[in-house]
Motif scaffolding. Structure first.
Motif, short mmCIF file in Angstrom:
data_model
loop_
_atom_site.label_atom_id
_atom_site.label_comp_id
_atom_site.label_asym_id
_atom_site.label_seq_id
_atom_site.Cartn_x
_atom_site.Cartn_y
_atom_site.Cartn_z
N VAL A 15 6.61 -0.29 4.78
CA VAL A 15 7.63 -1.06 4.05
C VAL A 15 8.41 -0.16 3.10
O VAL A 15 7.89 0.85 2.60
N ASP A 16 9.64 -0.55 2.85
CA ASP A 16 10.56 0.17 1.98
C ASP A 16 10.40 -0.39 0.56
O ASP A 16 11.10 -1.32 0.17
N TRP A 17 9.47 0.19 -0.20
CA TRP A 17 9.17 -0.35 -1.53
C TRP A 17 10.35 -0.17 -2.48
O TRP A 17 10.64 -1.07 -3.29
N ARG A 18 11.07 0.94 -2.41
CA ARG A 18 12.10 1.23 -3.41
C ARG A 18 13.25 0.22 -3.33
O ARG A 18 13.69 -0.32 -4.35
N SER A 19 13.74 -0.02 -2.13
CA SER A 19 14.86 -0.96 -1.98
C SER A 19 14.46 -2.37 -2.39
O SER A 19 15.24 -3.08 -3.02
N VAL A 21 12.00 -3.38 -4.51
CA VAL A 21 11.81 -3.51 -5.95
C VAL A 21 13.15 -3.44 -6.66
O VAL A 21 13.42 -4.22 -7.60
N ALA A 22 14.03 -2.57 -6.21
CA ALA A 22 15.36 -2.48 -6.82
C ALA A 22 16.14 -3.78 -6.65
O ALA A 22 16.81 -4.24 -7.59
N ARG A 100 7.36 -8.98 -1.72
CA ARG A 100 8.56 -9.38 -0.97
C ARG A 100 9.33 -8.16 -0.45
O ARG A 100 10.55 -8.19 -0.34
N LEU A 101 8.60 -7.13 -0.10
CA LEU A 101 9.23 -5.92 0.42
C LEU A 101 9.52 -6.07 1.91
O LEU A 101 8.81 -6.78 2.62
N ASP A 102 10.56 -5.39 2.36
CA ASP A 102 10.93 -5.45 3.77
C ASP A 102 10.40 -4.24 4.52
O ASP A 102 10.39 -3.11 4.00
N LEU A 134 2.94 -9.46 2.74
CA LEU A 134 3.84 -8.54 3.43
C LEU A 134 3.77 -8.72 4.95
O LEU A 134 4.79 -8.65 5.64
N ALA A 135 2.58 -8.97 5.45
CA ALA A 135 2.43 -9.19 6.89
C ALA A 135 3.16 -10.44 7.34
O ALA A 135 3.87 -10.43 8.36
N ARG A 136 3.02 -11.52 6.58
CA ARG A 136 3.68 -12.78 6.95
C ARG A 136 5.19 -12.67 6.82
O ARG A 136 5.93 -13.22 7.65
#
Length: 233
Positions: A15-19, A21-22, A100-102, A134-136
């Motif tokens: 997952v792209d944590w930075r985008s 959270v930003a 809620r990370l993508d 995150l999985a769901r």
């Protein structure tokens, strides 16, 4: 020995944590701080990630989950950026940003492919509910949730890697640790796991990310779909 299970680092690898959270910082904090640099906010919070876990790894404090650590570090992040007046309910909602990370674009389909041949599980510093959320959200087809919540410690402590093999009843070398971070893979290899590096050159935004491993690995892939190709899925 034949690989029978793949276990994954999640933040940055899947997952792209930075985008994420930003995005949530801009939504929740932006109205209070019109000049907010949301990417810098995400980076500042992430900078407190390892120091907060080290207090658990060192035995200075008992195990607490990542939500607790993130909640404890958040006031310092806000203060360091000169942001005041963030209500308790907004701070609590900010902690949920990590739920809620993508996923990186190729990840869900690649995991579906990999699951046709291998057991799949996260070995993340995130706890069980965080991994489930995150999985769901992203359609990640895990067979089990391993990692910090299962082993009650944080990487790179040995329990997380050893427990990953034991949970599936496998020898360590039958388990492939998949990560975008060479230090995680080095630790896994020290405990007998096979290793696969995934390049994530945009993990840290302008600061980049690992384009290749800095340690010896079993596989080095350009992304998770490439790894699925290499493993014959």
């Amino acid at each position: 020995m034949t690989i029978r299970a793949l276990v994954f680092d999640v933040f940055g690898t899947l997952v792209d944590w930075r985008s994420g959270v930003a995005r949530e910082a801009a939504r929740l904090v932006g109205p209070l701080a019109p000049n907010l640099d949301a990417g810098a906010f995400a980076d500042a919070w992430r900078d407190r990630y390892q120091p907060s876990m080290e207090r658990v790894r060192s035995g200075e404090r008992p195990f607490v989950d990542l939500d607790t650590l993130q909640a404890e570090s958040l006031p310092g992040v806000l203060a360091g950026l000169g942001i005041e007046g963030v209500a308790a309910d907004v701070r609590a909602e900010l902690v949920q940003a990590w739920h809620r990370l993508d996923a990186w674009p190729e990840v869900p389909d690649a995991l579906v492919r990999l699951r046709t041949r291998f057991f799949l599980a996260p070995v993340s510093n995130g706890h069980v509910r965080l991994m489930v959320d995150l999985a769901r959200r992203n359609g990640l087809p895990f067979d089990a949730i391993l990692g910090a919540g299962y082993s009650r410690d944080y990487k790179p402590k040995p329990a997380l890697y050893r427990d990953a093999a034991a949970a599936f009843g496998l020898a360590p070398e039958e388990v492939l640790m998949v990560a975008a971070h060479s230090n995680d893979l080095a630790a896994a290899a020290r405990h007998g796991l096979s290793t696969a590096h995934i390049a994530r050159p945009h993990e840290h935004g302008p600061a980049g990310g690992e384009t290749g491993p800095s340690v010896l690995v079993t596989h080095a892939a350009s992304d998770l779909a490439d790894l699925a190709d290499r493993l014959g899925c």
